[in-house]
Enzyme design. Sequence first.
Site, PDB file in Angstrom:
ATOM      1  N   ARG A   1       0.844  -1.219   0.000  1.00  0.00           N
ATOM      2  CA  ARG A   1       0.000   0.000   0.000  1.00  0.00           C
ATOM      3  C   ARG A   1       0.864   1.248   0.000  1.00  0.00           C
ATOM      4  O   ARG A   1       0.564   2.234  -0.676  1.00  0.00           O
ATOM      5  CB  ARG A   1      -0.954  -0.021   1.206  1.00  0.00           C
ATOM      6  CG  ARG A   1      -2.027  -1.075   1.075  1.00  0.00           C
ATOM      7  CD  ARG A   1      -2.872  -1.211   2.324  1.00  0.00           C
ATOM      8  NE  ARG A   1      -3.558   0.046   2.655  1.00  0.00           N
ATOM      9  CZ  ARG A   1      -4.224   0.220   3.793  1.00  0.00           C
ATOM     10  NH1 ARG A   1      -4.276  -0.748   4.696  1.00  0.00           N
ATOM     11  NH2 ARG A   1      -4.831   1.353   4.051  1.00  0.00           N
TER      12      ARG A   1
ATOM     13  N   HIS B   1      -6.847   7.626  11.913  1.00  0.00           N
ATOM     14  CA  HIS B   1      -6.405   6.231  11.903  1.00  0.00           C
ATOM     15  C   HIS B   1      -4.927   6.080  11.598  1.00  0.00           C
ATOM     16  O   HIS B   1      -4.488   5.044  11.098  1.00  0.00           O
ATOM     17  CB  HIS B   1      -7.255   5.432  10.899  1.00  0.00           C
ATOM     18  CG  HIS B   1      -8.692   5.380  11.302  1.00  0.00           C
ATOM     19  ND1 HIS B   1      -9.707   5.199  10.394  1.00  0.00           N
ATOM     20  CD2 HIS B   1      -9.287   5.531  12.513  1.00  0.00           C
ATOM     21  CE1 HIS B   1     -10.869   5.204  11.044  1.00  0.00           C
ATOM     22  NE2 HIS B   1     -10.649   5.407  12.335  1.00  0.00           N
TER      23      HIS B   1
HETATM   24  C1  BV8 Z   1     -12.087   1.362  18.459  1.00  0.00           C
HETATM   25  C2  BV8 Z   1      -6.387   2.171   9.371  1.00  0.00           C
HETATM   26  C3  BV8 Z   1     -12.163   1.028  20.785  1.00  0.00           C
HETATM   27  C4  BV8 Z   1      -5.800   0.839   9.040  1.00  0.00           C
HETATM   28  C5  BV8 Z   1      -8.769   1.734   9.740  1.00  0.00           C
HETATM   29  C6  BV8 Z   1     -16.964  -5.257  16.829  1.00  0.00           C
HETATM   30  C7  BV8 Z   1     -15.751  -5.809  17.185  1.00  0.00           C
HETATM   31  C8  BV8 Z   1     -14.584  -5.040  17.293  1.00  0.00           C
HETATM   32  C9  BV8 Z   1     -14.643  -3.677  17.049  1.00  0.00           C
HETATM   33  C10 BV8 Z   1     -15.873  -3.147  16.694  1.00  0.00           C
HETATM   34  C11 BV8 Z   1     -17.020  -3.905  16.579  1.00  0.00           C
HETATM   35  N1  BV8 Z   1     -18.045  -3.093  16.205  1.00  0.00           N
HETATM   36  C12 BV8 Z   1     -17.581  -1.833  16.074  1.00  0.00           C
HETATM   37  C13 BV8 Z   1     -16.264  -1.872  16.386  1.00  0.00           C
HETATM   38  C14 BV8 Z   1     -15.383  -0.752  16.384  1.00  0.00           C
HETATM   39  C15 BV8 Z   1     -14.538  -0.824  15.130  1.00  0.00           C
HETATM   40  C16 BV8 Z   1     -15.438  -0.720  13.909  1.00  0.00           C
HETATM   41  O1  BV8 Z   1     -15.952   0.344  13.631  1.00  0.00           O
HETATM   42  N2  BV8 Z   1     -15.619  -1.836  13.185  1.00  0.00           N
HETATM   43  C17 BV8 Z   1     -16.467  -1.786  12.004  1.00  0.00           C
HETATM   44  C18 BV8 Z   1     -15.932  -2.751  10.961  1.00  0.00           C
HETATM   45  C19 BV8 Z   1     -17.889  -2.126  12.417  1.00  0.00           C
HETATM   46  N3  BV8 Z   1     -13.710   0.331  15.261  1.00  0.00           N
HETATM   47  C20 BV8 Z   1     -12.514   0.194  15.839  1.00  0.00           C
HETATM   48  O2  BV8 Z   1     -12.036  -0.851  16.191  1.00  0.00           O
HETATM   49  C21 BV8 Z   1     -11.795   1.508  16.094  1.00  0.00           C
HETATM   50  N4  BV8 Z   1     -11.275   1.490  17.429  1.00  0.00           N
HETATM   51  O3  BV8 Z   1     -13.290   1.313  18.386  1.00  0.00           O
HETATM   52  O4  BV8 Z   1     -11.394   1.266  19.629  1.00  0.00           O
HETATM   53  C22 BV8 Z   1     -11.217   1.092  21.894  1.00  0.00           C
HETATM   54  C23 BV8 Z   1     -11.325   2.164  22.767  1.00  0.00           C
HETATM   55  C24 BV8 Z   1     -10.466   2.187  23.854  1.00  0.00           C
HETATM   56  C25 BV8 Z   1      -9.499   1.189  24.029  1.00  0.00           C
HETATM   57  C26 BV8 Z   1      -9.405   0.140  23.109  1.00  0.00           C
HETATM   58  C27 BV8 Z   1     -10.260   0.085  22.018  1.00  0.00           C
HETATM   59  C28 BV8 Z   1     -10.608   1.664  15.164  1.00  0.00           C
HETATM   60  C29 BV8 Z   1     -11.059   1.658  13.737  1.00  0.00           C
HETATM   61  C30 BV8 Z   1      -9.888   2.036  12.844  1.00  0.00           C
HETATM   62  C31 BV8 Z   1      -9.557   0.891  11.917  1.00  0.00           C
HETATM   63  N5  BV8 Z   1      -8.523   1.336  10.967  1.00  0.00           N
HETATM   64  N6  BV8 Z   1      -7.801   2.199   8.931  1.00  0.00           N
HETATM   65  C32 BV8 Z   1      -5.620   0.648   7.559  1.00  0.00           C
HETATM   66  O5  BV8 Z   1      -5.815   1.609   6.779  1.00  0.00           O
HETATM   67  O6  BV8 Z   1      -5.268  -0.483   7.183  1.00  0.00           O
HETATM   68  S1  BV8 Z   1     -10.361   1.730   9.179  1.00  0.00           S
HETATM   69  C33 BV8 Z   1     -10.426   1.908   7.480  1.00  0.00           C
HETATM   70  O7  BV8 Z   1     -11.723   1.499   7.026  1.00  0.00           O
HETATM   71  C34 BV8 Z   1     -10.384   3.332   7.018  1.00  0.00           C
HETATM   72  O8  BV8 Z   1      -9.438   4.074   7.719  1.00  0.00           O
HETATM   73  C35 BV8 Z   1     -11.781   3.848   7.215  1.00  0.00           C
HETATM   74  O9  BV8 Z   1     -11.937   4.409   8.481  1.00  0.00           O
HETATM   75  C36 BV8 Z   1     -12.586   2.601   7.239  1.00  0.00           C
HETATM   76  C37 BV8 Z   1     -13.705   2.631   6.237  1.00  0.00           C
HETATM   77  O10 BV8 Z   1     -13.159   2.873   5.023  1.00  0.00           O
HETATM   78  P1  BV8 Z   1     -13.671   4.111   4.118  1.00  0.00           P
HETATM   79  O11 BV8 Z   1     -12.657   5.166   4.227  1.00  0.00           O
HETATM   80  O12 BV8 Z   1     -15.084   4.482   4.392  1.00  0.00           O
HETATM   81  O13 BV8 Z   1     -13.558   3.383   2.763  1.00  0.00           O
HETATM   82  P2  BV8 Z   1     -14.559   2.302   2.201  1.00  0.00           P
HETATM   83  O14 BV8 Z   1     -13.802   1.473   1.224  1.00  0.00           O
HETATM   84  O15 BV8 Z   1     -15.312   1.627   3.305  1.00  0.00           O
HETATM   85  O16 BV8 Z   1     -15.585   3.216   1.443  1.00  0.00           O
HETATM   86  C38 BV8 Z   1     -15.099   4.038   0.408  1.00  0.00           C
HETATM   87  C39 BV8 Z   1     -16.277   4.902   0.030  1.00  0.00           C
HETATM   88  O17 BV8 Z   1     -15.845   5.796  -0.977  1.00  0.00           O
HETATM   89  C40 BV8 Z   1     -17.416   4.077  -0.554  1.00  0.00           C
HETATM   90  O18 BV8 Z   1     -18.636   4.500   0.057  1.00  0.00           O
HETATM   91  C41 BV8 Z   1     -17.404   4.451  -2.039  1.00  0.00           C
HETATM   92  O19 BV8 Z   1     -18.706   4.520  -2.587  1.00  0.00           O
HETATM   93  C42 BV8 Z   1     -16.802   5.837  -1.984  1.00  0.00           C
HETATM   94  N7  BV8 Z   1     -16.080   6.219  -3.196  1.00  0.00           N
HETATM   95  C43 BV8 Z   1     -15.457   5.410  -4.100  1.00  0.00           C
HETATM   96  N8  BV8 Z   1     -14.895   6.168  -5.062  1.00  0.00           N
HETATM   97  C44 BV8 Z   1     -15.172   7.472  -4.750  1.00  0.00           C
HETATM   98  C45 BV8 Z   1     -15.914   7.501  -3.561  1.00  0.00           C
HETATM   99  N9  BV8 Z   1     -16.346   8.646  -2.998  1.00  0.00           N
HETATM  100  C46 BV8 Z   1     -16.030   9.798  -3.630  1.00  0.00           C
HETATM  101  N10 BV8 Z   1     -15.309   9.867  -4.766  1.00  0.00           N
HETATM  102  C47 BV8 Z   1     -14.877   8.724  -5.347  1.00  0.00           C
HETATM  103  N11 BV8 Z   1     -14.164   8.774  -6.487  1.00  0.00           N
END
Ligand code: BV8
Length: 257
Positions: free
Chosen positions: A70, A119
């Site tokens: 990446r 992140h």
């Molecule tokens: C936390 C860095 C608590 C790494 C990322 C159950 C079990 C365990 C955890 C959880 C759970 N339920 C909820 C959670 C919390 C969890 C979470 O949210 N899980 C999700 C899956 C449900 N969150 C966490 O764990 C967070 N931490 O909660 O900690 C805690 C507190 C105290 C002490 C201890 C713990 C941490 C989350 C961070 C994860 N790291 N990234 C890496 O990059 O490898 S997340 C990663 O995916 C991204 O950074 C981003 O945040 C996330 C989503 O990605 P998007 O950016 O939205 O991209 P995606 O592909 O999804 O979508 C792209 C969009 O763009 C689409 O809609 C598409 O239509 C659109 N698009 C496409 N082309 C275009 C466009 N838009 C405009 N123009 C275009 N041309």
Amino acid sequence: MELDAALIDRLRQARLVVILTGAGASAESGIPTFRDRQTGLWQKFDAMELATPGAFQADPSLVWGWYEWRRAAVLRAQPNAAHVAIAEMAERVPHLTLITQNVDDLHERAGSKAVLHLHGELALPYCGGCRRRHVFPAVSASTMTPAEGARIDPPRCQACGALIRPGVVWFGEPLPRAVWQSARDAAGRADVFFCIGTSSMVQPAASLTELAIDAGAATVLINPNPTAMDDKVAFAYRETAATILPQLLSATWPRLA
Ligand code: BV8
Ligand code: ZN
């Protein structure tokens, strides 16, 4: 593309504009997103599985190789018109806070300053033991061409010998406290809040848009695909970021004659 006059008006009067970006903002720079149809490694593995402490523990070379692949893609990429428009908007309004979920440096390379990386950043790896920062040896885009899915052994920390890990926030890890606090503070004070290129699926990042809505900001969503946030925001544009942001800028702040 019809732009809402009400939004243009709000933008012209805005004191604080806050922007939250996701992987979609870098998509038109050729950086694969998390959820759109993936090639290679992301077909075989769910990013949710690779971006976890457990995955790194279990197979550090696979995970480190994924991040190096990446990082090489980011090195080869250029900021796109969306990154440029966001950097330009900061020159047009009194205050602009840019919050990103992305771990690339394309916002910075387009000229954005003080970017809040919720992140973490690919460019800032650190020691998994003593947390000392690790500085990558200088590489050029041409020399850094790891094969997709190649296992690469992570370097070891000079000081304590533990494995160096990517400088990103994995699932299950807390967000950097100060960055998260600044992001929440900005979203709560925004006059206009943009949610650009994110599926709004990951928490707590996605909650910033709702925080801005509750605080009375004019909220704008830009995404070519539908998301759960669409019917909560004031203005939703089913467009790509690189298409609509330049149009919005020139409609709001026509180049002074
Ligand atoms: C936390 C860095 C608590 C790494 C990322 C159950 C079990 C365990 C955890 C959880 C759970 N339920 C909820 C959670 C919390 C969890 C979470 O949210 N899980 C999700 C899956 C449900 N969150 C966490 O764990 C967070 N931490 O909660 O900690 C805690 C507190 C105290 C002490 C201890 C713990 C941490 C989350 C961070 C994860 N790291 N990234 C890496 O990059 O490898 S997340 C990663 O995916 C991204 O950074 C981003 O945040 C996330 C989503 O990605 P998007 O950016 O939205 O991209 P995606 O592909 O999804 O979508 C792209 C969009 O763009 C689409 O809609 C598409 O239509 C659109 N698009 C496409 N082309 C275009 C466009 N838009 C405009 N123009 C275009 N041309
Ligand atoms: Zn160390």
